[in-house]
Design an enzyme around this catalytic site. Structure first.
Site, PDB file in Angstrom:
ATOM      1  N   LYS A 230       0.867  -1.180   0.036  1.00 30.82           N
ATOM      2  CA  LYS A 230      -0.033   0.108  -0.050  1.00 30.82           C
ATOM      3  C   LYS A 230       0.830   1.082  -0.144  1.00 30.82           C
ATOM      4  CE  LYS A 230      -4.188  -2.064   0.503  1.00 30.82           C
ATOM      5  NZ  LYS A 230      -5.085  -2.084   1.496  1.00 30.82           N
ATOM      6  N   ASP A 325      -2.780  -6.882  -0.107  1.00 27.38           N
ATOM      7  CA  ASP A 325      -1.713  -7.307   0.286  1.00 27.38           C
ATOM      8  C   ASP A 325      -1.777  -8.152   1.606  1.00 27.38           C
ATOM      9  OD1 ASP A 325      -3.217  -5.342   2.141  1.00 27.38           O
ATOM     10  OD2 ASP A 325      -1.489  -4.131   2.555  1.00 27.38           O
ATOM     11  N   ASP A 361      -4.068  -8.721  17.145  1.00 25.75           N
ATOM     12  CA  ASP A 361      -4.767  -7.960  16.023  1.00 25.75           C
ATOM     13  C   ASP A 361      -6.095  -8.835  15.926  1.00 25.75           C
ATOM     14  OD1 ASP A 361      -4.434  -5.724  14.006  1.00 25.75           O
ATOM     15  OD2 ASP A 361      -5.131  -7.402  12.953  1.00 25.75           O
ATOM     16  N   ASN A 362      -6.984  -8.341  16.026  1.00 30.63           N
ATOM     17  CA  ASN A 362      -8.599  -8.756  15.572  1.00 30.63           C
ATOM     18  C   ASN A 362      -8.694 -10.089  16.138  1.00 30.63           C
ATOM     19  OD1 ASN A 362      -9.709  -6.870  14.207  1.00 30.63           O
ATOM     20  ND2 ASN A 362      -8.543  -6.983  12.451  1.00 30.63           N
ATOM     21  N   GLU A 390      -7.451  -6.950  20.749  1.00 28.80           N
ATOM     22  CA  GLU A 390      -8.009  -5.712  20.039  1.00 28.80           C
ATOM     23  C   GLU A 390      -9.370  -6.055  19.164  1.00 28.80           C
ATOM     24  OE1 GLU A 390      -7.254  -3.241  16.053  1.00 28.80           O
ATOM     25  OE2 GLU A 390      -7.454  -5.371  16.121  1.00 28.80           O
ATOM     26  N   LYS A 503       0.483   4.301   9.418  1.00 28.65           N
ATOM     27  CA  LYS A 503       0.046   2.879   8.886  1.00 28.65           C
ATOM     28  C   LYS A 503       0.966   2.782   7.635  1.00 28.65           C
ATOM     29  CE  LYS A 503      -4.373   2.509   9.579  1.00 28.65           C
ATOM     30  NZ  LYS A 503      -5.628   2.149   9.798  1.00 28.65           N
TER      31      LYS A 503
END
Lengths: 647, 647
Positions: A230, A325, A361-362, A390, A503
């Site tokens: 990205k 990605d 994460d998640n 998270e 980010k």
């Protein structure tokens, strides 16, 4: 760790016989229960306590039985008080004590035998039978003396326990009380536009420590993928040289156990960690179980990913969007056992580097049974490991993650920006059935969340959100430097993404930018460190205010001695004033006359009295009070106006 | 029986895939589950319903699974709406459907095969790929059509259920709605001082039926013990000819399965029962498991009683008191299996005589496991048997008796005589975790309980307590004739015992005594029969009143259509007035303008409007309103004063 654990149970039986109840507890894995008596609170409700002295899991249960000897003692008292003939009762007592005497050994057996003989003798002793109240008086005091001697040898063969024992996990103190600072190490270079290294990041640590944080949390530090990398502001395809998102994990240099070469080496990471520790900071790493298309697992373990009808690996997607990605991991793969081992080994690798805190994460998009298993595995290696979930998802899923073992969780705090709705949210989090296992960690901002409040509320909004996060919950964190530098411009109107977000690009920060909150944050963190009520989530109470933009709440310490009262002006644009009616009973201050409140934030001292007290908060000066309630005034009759400054 | 049973469950998983949930239910003993889909209510909460069509136990559970086909359908819609290329998605759909087609049979298999072929064809169909929205429109409507065809053949091999299924016992309607009348058959003789017989008692029944009761409950009808028989007013030793207490059960003529000779024979009892049935009355018998010293069990099964140190049988006792006309049964006897069988056979004997309702004396002083076992045994013989628990003990023990199977329970109602405390008590009984299993049966008086309120409150107190019992709960009862005749003199000041209690002597009643409540009771029972909200315990709501001596509450029917509002003056000595602020939302009347309330007790009609309405209750006239809310006024704007009589 270190808390006294309270166990309550309903214990009852038919009839009128006396019950004995014991709280049994042991470290998991131990065969021997320790036990302590429980005490009746009335209405068949019993209570007992034990101290949580070691990390890890304790099991506990309740055992109770109907006791014939203590029943006999209590009835004997009533027969004697009613003037009944007790000869037969005394003989019956001797009979009831005999089996216990048989079970006892040594001195205790002899003592019990002695009582049996005495009971038999008294049952034929005309002096005693004429005045049995002698048995209740010195020197005999029969019904006081027999139970403590007898109870260790009571017949518990018919004692009853719940079908399953329960357990409580003891976490280290930092699971309960922590102040997190998240930052991107790649944005710490001293030269504009340079990619920061772990050495640069280490130089950023003293400022963070001085602000009073104790956890520094780094976004993923692993090689960043190249495929579909990205560009700035999440452009779908970046330009050559763009650094990409750290969450697109894995490249030719390695995956989740490798270090991004531009940050340095594993040795550099360890040096960073050592420096942090010297400053009293623990390093927390991000664990994001997803892979860039260049991650070694993609070729080594293609079966760990989902495939499409044409054989290609499925990207992360949220129809109609695809994230090209990133490949998500397929937790339903047939090769799940090897996958789970591999994922566990990522944690173990970093634990081997001295990391004991992870931000996951998640986690709600990965298999719940995996978390339940892996957290147990990690805690067996180190019972001091701490995992922050998270999960921004529906409450029951967030709570479930806490139940399967996560120590702390992100919350909806960032979006609760009205007083009544925040009060309601706190009631939800502190409700029975939630507070026992769910530890909220409040973040005013994250790299993904620049709320509308922060976008539009100016400096007062940042101050308010910090005070709320740092005082409503014992665990909180900020994402800096954007937070202390009051970064507030979104990528697009209506978006919660930061413009020029770290980010997707390296940033260089002017840490001395005018108006920054470094000093303010330091003060709030110092107040947290100095005031035990702010180091726990229990003891929270919301107090009534006649102006709903003024949110008032208190925290009291576990012993009830320390008391903090916070009043916040939730309106970032206008002075607000009103009357705060502290619930003195909730503060353990029933019957108090006047008392002094000391504003730890702005330094003022005020004399308050029972009933409403006046508060006025100017967002342009300081939008919050953090009061400590000082010892009640020695002269409760001295006249004063509510809220009038003392000094 | 006949209710729709609502099951709610939290159903959730990790990730974003779609969940299917089914409510499974079956009659206990059946091997086949029936199932119906559950619907999501939001926030991971799901709901489903099934109808309780037969008496006895239903088992139910929830089964849920993550469904790949419905997930694919919902994602396909989003891909199409977002304009994505769906060729691969269509091929994937074909792959996902194939196993279901393999499991299907006949026509359904062919249809699923057809869809698979179509999906494959469309994945290469340039017209479809150019405009995939055709798939969502007529005539294809793919994502509407596939799920109902597919779901019966979904792969549920990984579906999950809770570890244990749950169960619900379906009782007959009378367990939910009943009006009890207790009386002593021996006090029904027409001649003063004569011992009444079952024939006399049968002649008392028409009046009871006319008053609107549907259960007549008789104290024990068994032979009364002779040893230490009690005299009038509980004198320790009675005189020759005293009838004794019917609860001192058993004599030379027999025990719990015999009939007291002075009442008649078993044939006479059956004739009494038949007469009651003709009048729409069910007969309930008292089951008091205790024995007079003359009970046959004392010699046949001495091991069923506790013995003292000198070998004598232990009397019932509550130190320092002994009850020398009664031996309690020892549920801890080694011979407990024979004992339990013997006690069960007492119930079965009377069920053999057509009795289906029992009032059980002091069940909390007998072993809980016995009740759990015996109630199951009885319900297997007749699932319509109903047991009322006479437990006046601590709440958890009363609730436990309901959990082990008692259908109804006595309560503390008799002693809750202030408005706020009665409101609080209703909240306790209707709290989640109680209301699901505990059915209160409210009694203003019993042969053991002449409350201070009734002793001192005069006729208004009797009216108030009747209205409260009959409208707060769907099950209630009175002990008559003392109730309708306003008997209110205690044996001693401070006692709750009746002077010259029927427990110890035969009484003759003048049923036409002036001021009697026969007419009033008839009216209240008629209101209960005609208004479904009063036939259930759910739908109760307490409403605010500005005068706490005025208690206001409402009952709404299960469909919410019928609405009863009761207002009671709890002050028996003074006129009270005040403003009742009905919570219209709780009544399902949000946004209603004016409405009419019709006093079913006194006959008035009033026009009420939103907000407080005026009420004035004179205890000398009628201390309560029982309003039915009539259809809201057609002209909500017509002016009226709150509480102004319409007619």
């Amino acid at each position: 760790m270190g808390d006294r654990f309270k166990v309550q149970a309903d214990v009852f039986t038919d009839g009128h016989d006396r019950i004995e109840a014991r709280l049994l507890f042991r470290r998991k894995g131990s065969r021997r229960w320790s036990e302590i008596p429980m005490n009746p609170l009335g209405n068949d409700h019993w209570v007992g306590f034990f101290d949580l002295e070691e990390l890890g899991v304790y099991q506990y249960t309740v055992e109770a039985w109907v006791d014939p000897v203590t029943t006999w003692c209590s009835e004997l008292e009533r027969w004697i008080e009613g003037g009944a003939d007790i000869a037969l009762e005394l003989r019956e007592g001797a009979t009831l004590l005999r089996p216990a005497a048989g079970r006892a050994r040594g001195e205790e057996a002899l003592e019990l035998e002695g009582w049996i003989e005495k009971l038999q003798a008294w049952s034929q002793d005309s002096e005693i039978l004429a005045d049995p109240s002698l048995l209740l008086q010195d020197p005999i005091r029969l019904t006081d003396t027999i139970p403590p001697l007898y109870l260790p040898h009571a017949d518990r063969s018919r004692a009853t326990r719940p079908r399953r024992s329960l357990s409580v996990r003891v976490d280290r103190e930092r699971a309960r009380f922590s102040s997190w600072y998240e930052f991107f190490p790649r944005s710490t270079a001293s030269e504009e536009g340079e990619h920061g290294t772990f050495s640069d990041a280490a130089r950023a640590l003293p400022r963070i420590a001085e602000m009073g944080f104790d956890v520094v949390y780094l976004p993923p530090i692993h090689p960043v993928g190249r495929t579909n990398r990205k560009g700035p502001n999440n452009r779908v395809i970046g330009a050559p040289g763009d650094p990409g998102s750290p969450w697109a994990i894995g490249g030719p240099e390695g995956g989740h156990t490798a270090v991004h070469p531009e940050l340095g080496t594993l040795d550099d990471f360890r040096a960073f960690r050592t420096r942090a520790e010297e400053l009293g900071l623990e390093v927390a790493l991000d664990v994001a179980f997803q892979c860039s298309p260049d991650h070694p697992w993609v070729t080594e373990h293609p079966q760990w990913f989902r495939h499409r009808a044409d054989g290609s690996i499925r990207y992360a997607e949220n129809p109609p969007k695809k994230y090209e990605d990133i490949y998500p991991i397929d937790f339903e793969t047939d090769d799940w056992e090897a996958l789970w081992d591999g994922l566990r080994d990522v944690f173990l690798f970093w634990m081997g580097q001295g990391v004991r805190i992870f931000r996951v994460d998640n986690p709600h998009t990965k298999a719940f049974p995996f978390w339940e298993w892996v957290i147990q595995e990690l805690l067996e290696v180190d019972p001091g490991v701490i995992l922050l979930s998270e999960a921004f998802t529906r409450p029951r899923r967030m709570y479930h993650l806490a139940k399967v073992g996560f120590h702390q969780s992100y919350t909806y705090f960032a979006w609760r920006d009205k007083g009544p709705e925040l009060a309601q949210y706190m009631r939800e989090l502190r409700a029975p059935g939630v507070r026992e296992f769910f530890r909220p960690n409040f973040w005013p901002n994250t790299p993904d969340i620049l709320t509308e409040t922060l976008q539009t509320g100016g400096r007062p909004a940042f101050m308010v959100r910090l005070v709320l996060a740092a005082t409503l919950t014992a665990n909180y964190g900020i994402y800096g430097p954007p937070f202390e530098l009051l970064e507030h411009v979104p990528r697009n109107p209506g978006s919660e993404e930061y413009l020029d977000s770290e980010k997707y690009q390296v940033r260089t920060w002017d840490l001395d930018r005018p108006g920054n909150l470094t000093e303010f944050i330091s003060r709030v963190n110092r107040i947290r460190r100095e005031n035990p009520p702010l180091q726990r989530d229990d003891g929270l109470h919301i107090h009534p205010s006649d102006n709903e933009t003024l949110l008032a709440f208190s925290k009291t310490g576990p012993e009830g001695g320390d008391r903090i009262v916070v009043v916040v002006n939730m309106d970032h644009h206008h002075v607000q004033s009103g009357w705060i009616d502290l619930d003195l009973a909730a503060l353990g201050m029933e019957g108090t006359g006047e008392y002094e409140v000391h504003d730890l934030l702005a330094g003022g001292r005020y004399r308050w009295r029972p009933g409403p007290n006046y508060v006025r908060l100017d967002p342009g000066v300081c939008p919050a009070h953090i009061f400590r309630i000082e010892a009640p005034s020695p002269d409760p009759l001295r006249p004063s106006r509510g809220g009038e400054p003392v000094a």
